[in-house]
Scaffold this motif. Sequence first.
Motif: not given
Length: 769
Positions: A631-644
């Motif tokens: 659900l919350y992988h650190p790679k999410n910090l780099s995908n450019g999306f700022t909300r679900p």
Amino acid sequence: MIREQFSSQPRANKRTDLSTDVVVAGGGLAGVCAAISAARAGSRVILVQDRPVLGGNASSEVRLWALGATSHMGNNNRYSREGGLIDEVMLENTYRNPMGNPLIFDAVLLDKVVAEPNITLLLNTAVYQVNKSGSRRIESCDGFCSQNSIHYRLAAPVFIDATGDGLLAFNAGASFRIGAEARDEFGEGMAPSEANRELLGHSLFFYSKRMNHPVQYQAPDFAYTQEEIGALPRSKNIQSGDSGCKFWWLEYGGIKDTIYETEDIKWELWKIVYGIWDYIKNSGRYEDVENLTLEWVGTIPGKRESRRFEGEYMLTQQDIVEQREFDDIISFGGWAIDLHPAEGVYSDKPPCSQYHAKGVYQIPYRSFLSRDIDNLLLAGRIISASHIAFGSTRVMITCAHGGQAMGQAAAISVANQCDPKALLAPDAMAHLQQRLNLTGHGLPGMALNKEHCLSRRAEVNTSSTFEGLTLGTATGWASLSQSLAQMLPLTECEFPEVRLRVKAEAATELTVQLRVSEKAQNYTPEITLASQTLSLAAGEQEITLAFDVTAPTRQYGFICFIANDKVQLATTDQRLTGLATVMHKEHKAVSNTGKQEAPAGSGIDEFEIWTPERRPGGKNLALHFSQPLELYHPKNLSNGFTRPWLGSNAWVASPDDVKPQVHWRWHDPVSIQTVRLFFDCDYDHALETVLMEHPENHMPFCVRQYRLLDDQGRVLYQCLDNHQSVNLVRFEQPVTTRTLTLELEHPSREVPAGLFEVYIHSDQSTQAK
């Protein structure tokens, strides 16, 4: 002493000529956001407002709650609250004003405007005429301030009309429409068979207050009598305990000229309002009203509709219902297509008809461009939309979101010495969209372009990550008197087994379904991927769900527990970013009966509506999974999306991590000028400005305390009380370092620290301010 002799000729008022980069006419939420947006982007701005306060229909003069795509949380638009500047304003209001005092909201808006050194604010100043330098160009506009008797001439290369009635656009000669288009013009199923002049009317609100002693009331002579009020078709809607904009249905004027007859409309509404209070207090039909007093009555009505101007593109019903996509998207909407009978309070029809789309819809830049005036941008309810589409785009937060985009567009046009239409070029449009999203604007499906972001070439590590084996320890129970669903991000992998504690009053059966939306970006649980029916014994027990299916694509799924009033489900107090429960229930405030049923031939979709409960309700289910969910992988910090969007798009730390950290490491030292942090302020939560009170002034998911440290462990920046979605940290001098560490504190014992995105930049001149 000043003494002046008689003049045989009329005297002229004092005149002041002002020149600026951008003139914004109209100080409602659209105009305020346009002005601040342009000012923060570097333009000199004059904001001219004909009233003594800012906010328009959201001000203390009218007191309508401001809403947009969240629609009182009564539709399927999850995580859809408008971002950027209007989100900043609404969060600030909730932080300072959770009780919804309209006077404090006035002050919040005023505070935001006067904090900008690039804005010159002219209150009590009515723009009444434009001066043109050519057939398609505004050179200046004239305004008069009733308080200081000064005549202003305001000149600029770019103008934004956010006046509501389109005073600049009208006086400049721009094409406009009033009334409803015929069905065959755009093929809109909800349009009338023939074009007409019927409009949505005005509403006038009033506040009541309970005293500790009886209060008498005698109606003014101009008020309608109790007999006349009782004869109104809508008199059955009158509730003695209602106040303010709960009387939104108290509407009149749609069959009149809502511009030139607006004073007549106001007087009619005054007669009704004072008559209604007499009816409540003195008719004998209501109990426990002796101590009620009339505290406030609006002096100006809230206007819904007048002119709509023709742009480079006219938004239609199909654009909303089909959720059509545009290359030049700069805003979005999500309020229902909400139309009212033109006769208002005198109509025997329902006070409104609201038809929802299955998700949010895009609004293109071309709908904000006057097709006739080259240096004019439209903002607010006057944008280029058909009467039917206007039924959705007209609401205030949608207007404000578009207004922010217009301010950014105006500033870019000024900086590039071009007309706003030049921004339709693909590269220019991409630049505008990126500038907006850097403020947290939240254009649906559009990620930040991180080509120039320093974090893109850094090694990123976190101190921990929430494992996703459970949503939390069971601490309570939720009744299945209504169907309930746990929302979860799905990946294109087989769904794991799920365990949950349940209680049954007696032996019964429980049906559980795994559903998804037809369109991956939506939150309408309309397609059933798998279903199970389980036999329950009386008492508490654990159930196991094994759906044995793979999600068709990355999107949100719904574990739907079908209503059974003999059953309760275990819940947890732990709250997690991007997760929520929703219920298949009625929501009368937005005409939601649980299922939208469309009139034949209307072009409206039929579907179920599943909505969340407001906090402190709306607990997650205490689910346990056979394998971890990413659900919350650190790679999410780099995908450019700022909300679900299709997933949580967040990194969340383990609740057991006493000092959550994110580390960026570069091979060579880098020079950092700005750091933008995108936090979770719960984009699913509606932030009504007045009347509805909020249970908190901080969104519970939002990290309130954090620090930034360099490679020597020195504290570069510290925040002790954050309550905003977007934090911009700008260093006075660039910081040179090999590492950057972000230390976070968990918001609470029930909510682990989380973060959507971090944008690290070396040169502030190339990004939005």
